[in-house]
Design a protein around this motif. Structure first.
Motif, PDB file in Angstrom:
ATOM      1  N   PRO A 177      34.200  59.123  72.657  1.00  0.00           N
ATOM      2  CA  PRO A 177      34.370  58.674  71.267  1.00  0.00           C
ATOM      3  C   PRO A 177      35.246  57.431  71.140  1.00  0.00           C
ATOM      4  O   PRO A 177      34.973  56.567  70.296  1.00  0.00           O
ATOM      5  N   LEU A 178      36.288  57.331  71.962  1.00  0.00           N
ATOM      6  CA  LEU A 178      37.157  56.155  71.916  1.00  0.00           C
ATOM      7  C   LEU A 178      36.374  54.887  72.233  1.00  0.00           C
ATOM      8  O   LEU A 178      36.432  53.894  71.490  1.00  0.00           O
ATOM      9  N   ILE A 187      26.053  49.340  65.706  1.00  0.00           N
ATOM     10  CA  ILE A 187      26.887  49.074  64.530  1.00  0.00           C
ATOM     11  C   ILE A 187      26.985  50.286  63.626  1.00  0.00           C
ATOM     12  O   ILE A 187      28.067  50.650  63.168  1.00  0.00           O
ATOM     13  N   TYR A 188      25.848  50.932  63.369  1.00  0.00           N
ATOM     14  CA  TYR A 188      25.802  51.973  62.345  1.00  0.00           C
ATOM     15  C   TYR A 188      26.369  53.297  62.855  1.00  0.00           C
ATOM     16  O   TYR A 188      26.175  53.671  64.018  1.00  0.00           O
ATOM     17  N   PRO A 189      27.075  54.037  61.987  1.00  0.00           N
ATOM     18  CA  PRO A 189      27.717  55.293  62.394  1.00  0.00           C
ATOM     19  C   PRO A 189      26.766  56.304  63.018  1.00  0.00           C
ATOM     20  O   PRO A 189      27.112  56.965  63.999  1.00  0.00           O
ATOM     21  N   ALA A 191      23.985  55.741  64.628  1.00  0.00           N
ATOM     22  CA  ALA A 191      23.630  55.268  65.971  1.00  0.00           C
ATOM     23  C   ALA A 191      24.789  55.461  66.941  1.00  0.00           C
ATOM     24  O   ALA A 191      24.584  55.828  68.102  1.00  0.00           O
ATOM     25  N   LYS A 192      26.009  55.230  66.469  1.00  0.00           N
ATOM     26  CA  LYS A 192      27.182  55.462  67.316  1.00  0.00           C
ATOM     27  C   LYS A 192      27.297  56.940  67.674  1.00  0.00           C
ATOM     28  O   LYS A 192      27.609  57.292  68.820  1.00  0.00           O
ATOM     29  N   LEU A 193      27.052  57.813  66.708  1.00  0.00           N
ATOM     30  CA  LEU A 193      27.121  59.246  66.963  1.00  0.00           C
ATOM     31  C   LEU A 193      26.085  59.657  67.999  1.00  0.00           C
ATOM     32  O   LEU A 193      26.396  60.409  68.942  1.00  0.00           O
ATOM     33  N   ALA A 194      24.865  59.167  67.858  1.00  0.00           N
ATOM     34  CA  ALA A 194      23.810  59.499  68.814  1.00  0.00           C
ATOM     35  C   ALA A 194      24.161  58.977  70.209  1.00  0.00           C
ATOM     36  O   ALA A 194      23.987  59.684  71.211  1.00  0.00           O
TER      37      ALA A 194
END
Length: 474
Positions: A177-178, A187-189, A191-194
């Motif tokens: 996560p860091l 960029i999008y949350p 996409a970051k989560l996936a």
């Protein structure tokens, strides 16, 4: 960004202060406090035979550093130097941009008794905190100046983060996560989560290969403990169920002996208590245990949730009695014949102070979780800049680890929460450069007051637990 001439002396003073604090910390805790886990790992270092019950990466690093001296001292030096190096670099970076008070506050965080007290104990949790702080210090030194990381920094940064991932099994929920939060892409949350979820799965798959093949650690069966703990917890709540893999007589013993404790899994592995009862289940393949757990959780979701929430409350130290065990670091080393000595009177005095402080909300992970949530709400409400990005990454890593405890945790030691607490404190200082939105602050402080008040009431009302390990087992 160039460094203003007036900022250079300030940076120098901060660096001197951080170095002085590091030297003082080494003198205070020398030669390092050894817990039971420490003794077990040092025995592996001396024998050259490693297993994966404790992180083999730490034992292997210890074996490499053993050339610099016997006992726990080389590892004490490693964890305290990285600890103060990271804090010092963050403080110096803040001093460089004129935030001298924030720089002092960062160094003061390092002196908080629960943080420094545990950092004087040679243990995987202290190694993790040191490695992570050093990595964040390197990142912060450049990012807070608005500059990209030079290529020369990638090697030490990669080594620190790789060590952090390997030195604790659940550190993947911090490091991934860091890094994903700090990364410019995606960029999008969502996409970051996936991306983060995929990376976590990959690291969890690679880590055993590294431990067993590269570090040559023997399998110990440690991966089965989570399943055994949860199956016993479900069985204790639904004794008539036939989905937990335990027989009716085994379930009766689990209930009669109080084997499924919210505090920790240890009675289930202790032969004098419940180990014999769980032996048949423990002999099954690990994959079979987790398939059985999935089935039991699906058939009895309320029992599973009740078991996990009871443990989460215990490890977060919210509605628990006064003197809930395993909060304060030990003041003396575990008795041993390996030459792991005790620190001096100064360390004993510091740990006595720590034992007092951890009884306050400063030693309650639940209070830090609320502060982290407040900080995250404040962070995302402000325009993007280098401070916001670093603070957000720290808070996401802290909350991700805390969230993982809802499913993956079998003990309630305060040391497991060191990184979320330290990361939250550092992020709070970073975000203190501007006034927070009043609504967020008002709602957040109201929740914090409610949590602290209810936790205080629980400590007044509930009877004190046993203060010995044997007492908690029984």
């Amino acid at each position: 960004m160039s460094i203003e001439p007036a900022a250079r002396p300030q940076q120098r003073y901060i660096a001197i202060a951080a170095a002085a604090l590091c030297i003082a910390s080494l003198a205070l805790f020398w030669p390092g406090t050894a817990m039971y886990d420490t003794v077990a790992q040092y025995r592996q270092v001396l024998s050259g035979v490693y297993d994966d019950w404790h992180p083999p990466a730490m034992a292997r690093v210890w074996a490499l550093l053993a050339a610099f001296g016997p006992g726990a001292t080389p590892m004490l030096v490693l964890q305290l130097v990285t600890y103060w190096l990271g804090l010092g670099m963050i403080a110096a970076a803040l001093g460089r941009v004129g935030r001298s008070r924030s720089a002092v506050a960062i160094l003061a965080i390092g002196l908080l008794p629960p943080f420094l007290g545990w950092q004087g104990v040679v243990l995987k949790d202290a190694q993790l905190a040191g490695a992570l702080l050093a990595a964040v210090g390197i990142i912060g030194w450049w990012q807070l100046a608005g500059r990209p990381l030079p290529g020369a920094t990638w090697v030490p940064l990669a080594l620190l983060l790789a060590y952090a991932v390997l030195v604790r099994a659940n550190a993947v929920f911090i490091v991934v996560p860091l890094l994903v939060t700090l990364a410019p892409r995606p960029i999008y949350p969502v996409a970051k989560l996936a991306t983060g979820l995929i990376a976590v799965v990959l690291v969890l798959g690679i880590a055993p290969v590294v431990n067993h093949r590269l570090l040559r650690a023997q399998p110990s069966g440690v991966e089965a403990t989570q399943a055994l703990y949860d199956l016993a917890g479900i069985a204790a709540r639904v004794p008539t169920s036939d989905t937990t893999g335990l027989t009716q007589s085994e379930v009766a013993t689990v209930i009669a002996r109080g084997c499924a404790k919210p505090f920790f899994w240890d009675p289930l592995g202790d032969e004098a208590h419940c180990g014999t009862t769980m032996a048949r289940l423990r002999a099954l393949p690990t994959a079979t245990l987790y398939v059985t757990l999935a089935s039991a959780a699906l058939h009895h979701p309320i029992a599973y949730a009740g078991h996990r929430l009871a443990h989460l409350n215990s490890t977060d130290r919210w509605l628990v009695p006064f003197h809930w065990p395993s909060a304060a670091p030990p003041a003396a080393s575990e008795p041993n014949t390996l030459g792991l000595a005790n620190p001096g009177a100064g360390a004993r005095a510091w740990e006595a102070l720590t034992a007092v402080v951890v009884e306050t909300p400063l030693g309650w992970p639940i209070a830090w979780i609320v502060v982290a949530l407040i900080g995250l709400a404040m962070s995302v409400s402000r325009a993007r800049d280098s401070v916001r990005d670093l603070a957000t990454a720290l808070l996401v890593s802290a909350l991700a680890l805390e969230a993982s405890f809802a499913v993956l945790s079998i003990a309630s030691d305060l040391r497991y929460h060191l990184w979320p607490m330290i990361a939250t404190a550092v992020a709070a200082v970073l975000l203190a450069d501007r006034a927070p939105p009043r609504k967020i602050l008002a709602v957040g402080l109201s929740v914090l007051v409610l949590v602290v008040a209810s936790g205080t009431a629980a400590r007044v009302i509930l009877p004190q637990p046993p203060q010995t390990y044997a007492g908690m087992l029984g």
